[in-house]
Design a protein around this motif. Sequence first.
Motif, PDB file in Angstrom:
ATOM      1  N   ARG A  60      46.232  29.841  35.416  1.00 47.86           N
ATOM      2  CA  ARG A  60      46.925  30.253  36.640  1.00 47.86           C
ATOM      3  C   ARG A  60      48.160  29.387  36.874  1.00 47.86           C
ATOM      4  O   ARG A  60      49.203  29.872  37.315  1.00 47.86           O
ATOM      5  CB  ARG A  60      45.982  30.158  37.842  1.00 47.86           C
ATOM      6  N   THR A  61      48.029  28.098  36.574  1.00 48.80           N
ATOM      7  CA  THR A  61      49.185  27.207  36.716  1.00 48.80           C
ATOM      8  C   THR A  61      50.291  27.631  35.756  1.00 48.80           C
ATOM      9  O   THR A  61      51.466  27.710  36.144  1.00 48.80           O
ATOM     10  CB  THR A  61      48.782  25.749  36.434  1.00 48.80           C
TER      11      THR A  61
ATOM     12  N   VAL B 217      44.574  26.206  45.281  1.00 47.32           N
ATOM     13  CA  VAL B 217      44.064  25.237  44.313  1.00 47.32           C
ATOM     14  C   VAL B 217      42.779  24.589  44.811  1.00 47.32           C
ATOM     15  O   VAL B 217      41.865  24.325  44.021  1.00 47.32           O
ATOM     16  CB  VAL B 217      45.140  24.175  44.017  1.00 47.32           C
TER      17      VAL B 217
ATOM     18  N   ILE C 208      34.953  25.043  40.549  1.00 47.08           N
ATOM     19  CA  ILE C 208      34.620  24.275  39.344  1.00 47.08           C
ATOM     20  C   ILE C 208      33.484  23.307  39.637  1.00 47.08           C
ATOM     21  O   ILE C 208      32.510  23.212  38.883  1.00 47.08           O
ATOM     22  CB  ILE C 208      35.855  23.517  38.825  1.00 47.08           C
TER      23      ILE C 208
ATOM     24  N   HIS D 283      40.666  28.961  33.411  1.00 47.49           N
ATOM     25  CA  HIS D 283      41.402  29.862  34.294  1.00 47.49           C
ATOM     26  C   HIS D 283      42.273  29.082  35.277  1.00 47.49           C
ATOM     27  O   HIS D 283      43.369  29.534  35.639  1.00 47.49           O
ATOM     28  CB  HIS D 283      40.434  30.763  35.050  1.00 47.49           C
ATOM     29  N   HIS D 284      41.791  27.937  35.696  1.00 46.92           N
ATOM     30  CA  HIS D 284      42.556  27.056  36.587  1.00 46.92           C
ATOM     31  C   HIS D 284      43.880  26.674  35.934  1.00 46.92           C
ATOM     32  O   HIS D 284      44.948  26.748  36.564  1.00 46.92           O
ATOM     33  CB  HIS D 284      41.704  25.819  36.880  1.00 46.92           C
ATOM     34  N   TYR D 285      43.844  26.293  34.660  1.00 44.19           N
ATOM     35  CA  TYR D 285      45.060  25.916  33.949  1.00 44.19           C
ATOM     36  C   TYR D 285      45.928  27.130  33.633  1.00 44.19           C
ATOM     37  O   TYR D 285      47.162  27.054  33.669  1.00 44.19           O
ATOM     38  CB  TYR D 285      44.703  25.179  32.659  1.00 44.19           C
TER      39      TYR D 285
ATOM     40  N   ARG E  69      49.161  29.295  46.462  1.00 49.02           N
ATOM     41  CA  ARG E  69      48.158  28.991  45.442  1.00 49.02           C
ATOM     42  C   ARG E  69      46.968  28.290  46.093  1.00 49.02           C
ATOM     43  O   ARG E  69      47.120  27.262  46.756  1.00 49.02           O
ATOM     44  CB  ARG E  69      48.782  28.097  44.374  1.00 49.02           C
TER      45      ARG E  69
ATOM     46  N   GLU F 171      39.865  26.616  43.891  1.00 54.27           N
ATOM     47  CA  GLU F 171      39.595  26.565  42.454  1.00 54.27           C
ATOM     48  C   GLU F 171      38.842  25.293  42.091  1.00 54.27           C
ATOM     49  O   GLU F 171      37.888  25.323  41.304  1.00 54.27           O
ATOM     50  CB  GLU F 171      40.908  26.653  41.679  1.00 54.27           C
ATOM     51  N   HIS F 172      39.238  24.177  42.671  1.00 54.07           N
ATOM     52  CA  HIS F 172      38.531  22.912  42.416  1.00 54.07           C
ATOM     53  C   HIS F 172      37.091  22.984  42.924  1.00 54.07           C
ATOM     54  O   HIS F 172      36.158  22.508  42.262  1.00 54.07           O
ATOM     55  CB  HIS F 172      39.261  21.751  43.091  1.00 54.07           C
TER      56      HIS F 172
ATOM     57  N   LEU G  60      37.518  26.257  34.557  1.00 58.44           N
ATOM     58  CA  LEU G  60      38.516  25.219  34.291  1.00 58.44           C
ATOM     59  C   LEU G  60      39.684  25.800  33.502  1.00 58.44           C
ATOM     60  O   LEU G  60      40.857  25.534  33.809  1.00 58.44           O
ATOM     61  CB  LEU G  60      37.872  24.065  33.518  1.00 58.44           C
TER      62      LEU G  60
ATOM     63  N   HIS H 223      39.980  15.429  37.809  1.00 52.57           N
ATOM     64  CA  HIS H 223      39.963  16.019  36.469  1.00 52.57           C
ATOM     65  C   HIS H 223      39.488  15.002  35.426  1.00 52.57           C
ATOM     66  O   HIS H 223      38.805  15.375  34.460  1.00 52.57           O
ATOM     67  CB  HIS H 223      41.345  16.570  36.117  1.00 52.57           C
TER      68      HIS H 223
END
Length: 226
Positions: free
Chosen positions: A210-211, A181, A188, A206-208, A179, A184-185, A204, A141
């Motif tokens: 979802r968390t 993840v 991105i 949407h990634h946050y 999840r 998702e990475h 990015l 990140h």
Amino acid sequence: MVKNDIAPGGTLVGRLRDDILAGRLAPGLKLQMTFLMQRYEAGQTPLREALNRLTSEGLVESRVQRGFYVSSVYPGELRELTKTRSWLEAIALRESMLHATPEWEEALVLAHHRLTRTPRSLAPDTFEDNPEWERHHRDFHNVLLSGCGSRPLQEFCVQLSDRLYRYRMLSIRKVFTTRHVRDEHSEILRLVLNGDITGATDALSHHYERTAEAVLKDMEALDASV
């Protein structure tokens, strides 16, 4: 590159920050000086300096005539922090992509490769935090934003990441098996390398989000920590 200072064994403020972020010092806990002096083998003066530093970062609360407390966690704060992080990191990622260099792209691919090769949990069926994964996760990140050309912006993003790390750890044991993840990475990264700025910044965010949604659904964990 701006890095999160949450590795154990560092400075006094770093060790305190690490324990707060990882939940070893629980939200709402009163930070009694005797306890802290024994735990960190430090005197009152450096401890107060460290606590004041963490107060300015929002991780510790100073209450008049009552001392220091680990800052509590609230659903409203989680939403606000997530929204603000999404805004700022979208700006930083956009600038990084607009000024992309082969070196930046290579560093991003390498950071992603290291992350994907590292298991999230040290145990296959139950969650056992893997510090190596967390380190590679932060690196990935951080590299995403490292080409933005603004160190203050990167520092603000790191502070928000640290404060949200506490929330993420509240529900990770319940969601880590469901999840995706890693996917998702990878998405991105794909969008970044394809030069799709809108797609990458949206992914990015949407990634946050979802968390945040995963933590908010786990209200039992939040209620137990307030």
